[in-house]
Design an enzyme around this catalytic site. Structure first.
Site, PDB file in Angstrom:
ATOM      1  N   GLU A  71       0.839  -1.200   0.000  1.00  0.00           N
ATOM      2  CA  GLU A  71       0.000   0.000   0.000  1.00  0.00           C
ATOM      3  C   GLU A  71       0.871   1.245   0.000  1.00  0.00           C
ATOM      4  O   GLU A  71       1.789   1.382   0.818  1.00  0.00           O
ATOM      5  CB  GLU A  71      -0.945   0.030   1.209  1.00  0.00           C
ATOM      6  N   GLU A  96       4.947   5.079   3.651  1.00  0.00           N
ATOM      7  CA  GLU A  96       4.457   6.390   4.081  1.00  0.00           C
ATOM      8  C   GLU A  96       5.659   7.289   4.339  1.00  0.00           C
ATOM      9  O   GLU A  96       6.693   6.822   4.839  1.00  0.00           O
ATOM     10  CB  GLU A  96       3.601   6.249   5.351  1.00  0.00           C
ATOM     11  N   ASP A 146      -3.338  12.248  -2.471  1.00  0.00           N
ATOM     12  CA  ASP A 146      -3.559  13.689  -2.633  1.00  0.00           C
ATOM     13  C   ASP A 146      -4.058  13.954  -4.048  1.00  0.00           C
ATOM     14  O   ASP A 146      -3.392  13.598  -5.020  1.00  0.00           O
ATOM     15  CB  ASP A 146      -2.245  14.433  -2.387  1.00  0.00           C
ATOM     16  N   LYS A 150      -6.086  21.499  -7.957  1.00  0.00           N
ATOM     17  CA  LYS A 150      -5.888  22.647  -8.842  1.00  0.00           C
ATOM     18  C   LYS A 150      -5.240  22.181 -10.142  1.00  0.00           C
ATOM     19  O   LYS A 150      -4.306  21.393 -10.123  1.00  0.00           O
ATOM     20  CB  LYS A 150      -5.017  23.703  -8.167  1.00  0.00           C
ATOM     21  N   ASP A 182     -11.968  10.048  -3.418  1.00  0.00           N
ATOM     22  CA  ASP A 182     -13.253  10.718  -3.193  1.00  0.00           C
ATOM     23  C   ASP A 182     -13.350  11.999  -4.025  1.00  0.00           C
ATOM     24  O   ASP A 182     -14.259  12.796  -3.814  1.00  0.00           O
ATOM     25  CB  ASP A 182     -13.449  11.028  -1.707  1.00  0.00           C
ATOM     26  N   GLU A 222     -15.008   8.111   5.007  1.00  0.00           N
ATOM     27  CA  GLU A 222     -15.963   7.722   3.963  1.00  0.00           C
ATOM     28  C   GLU A 222     -17.393   7.737   4.479  1.00  0.00           C
ATOM     29  O   GLU A 222     -18.313   8.176   3.775  1.00  0.00           O
ATOM     30  CB  GLU A 222     -15.641   6.321   3.452  1.00  0.00           C
TER      31      GLU A 222
END
Length: 241
Positions: A71, A96, A146, A150, A182, A222
């Site tokens: 992941e 991460e 992320d 824009k 999302d 969510e």
């Protein structure tokens, strides 16, 4: 022939340089809680993996030859730990860059007595390029990256053609790239990139999105979004060649 080969080599080098220079994240050094620092100091030796410039033998790391799930960007690690606990027959690798999230993930893994999980604290592209061997992963997960919403920042989105082909090398034949977002515009971007990517087949019956599979936990984020009428889009593509 020589000129063409040299041009292809230069192009490949430029693509790799492009991926390294244009980061898909901004490294914000958030303050570590005492619990997160304690987890990093105490549990890293059991759960942590270090970036290296040569491929890592994942079977040796886990001491077995089982399905490997990687992941990218696990945040605070709650859902990653939940998935690892629910599937002890699989091995999970998390990447991460934010230390507070890494510390929180380690703490949660210990509290949940999860043993089939290892984590990197490093840039995912560099790890995939150098540390993860080709044809070694069964699944790559990218949940809620992320969106860089824009337009002038769209080049920072991690899902780009070059990145997808990097993942294709790392996935085993039949391996799956699973994305979720999302942001509808980012979902459309992901779908467009994946539909144009060679070597992948959409697992959606109508060549669009799939329903959230049961193995991806439904987060509080969510659930709140659903109450507010916000959408979430899952995409799953299988490596065919």
């Amino acid at each position: 022939m020589t000129d063409g080969t040299e041009q292809q080599g230069e192009q490949a080098e430029n693509n790799n340089t492009y991926m390294r220079k244009i980061r898909s994240f901004v490294l914000r050094e958030g303050r570590l809680t005492k619990g997160q620092q304690h987890a990093l100091d105490t549990y890293w030796q059991d759960y942590g993996l270090t970036y290296q410039a040569t491929p890592l033998a994942l079977d040796s790391v886990f001491g077995r030859s089982n399905e490997k799930v990687l992941e990218i960007g696990f945040g605070m690690g709650k859902s990653l730990v939940e998935m690892a606990k629910a599937a002890p027959e699989k091995d999970f690798i998390g990447i991460e860059v934010h230390r507070p999230g890494v510390g929180a993930c380690l703490s949660d893994a210990v509290n949940q007595q999860v043993k089939n999980l290892k984590v990197f604290e490093h840039d995912a592209v560099e790890i995939l390029e150098h540390t993860i061997a080709d044809n070694s992963l069964d699944t790559v997960q990218l949940f809620f990256p992320d969106p860089w919403h824009k337009k002038r920042h769209h080049k920072r989105r991690i899902v780009q053609a070059e990145f997808v082909q990097l993942l294709r090398r790392k996935l085993k034949p039949g391996g799956v790239f699973h994305m979720a977002t999302d942001w509808e515009n980012y979902a459309e971007h992901m779908l467009e990139v994946m539909q144009g990517a060679s070597g992948f087949a959409n697992m959606s019956a109508d060549n669009s999105y799939v329903a959230r599979p049961e193995h991806r936990p439904l987060t509080k984020f969510e659930q709140r979004g659903q109450r507010l009428g916000h959408g979430v889009w899952d995409l799953m593509f299988k490596k065919e060649s």
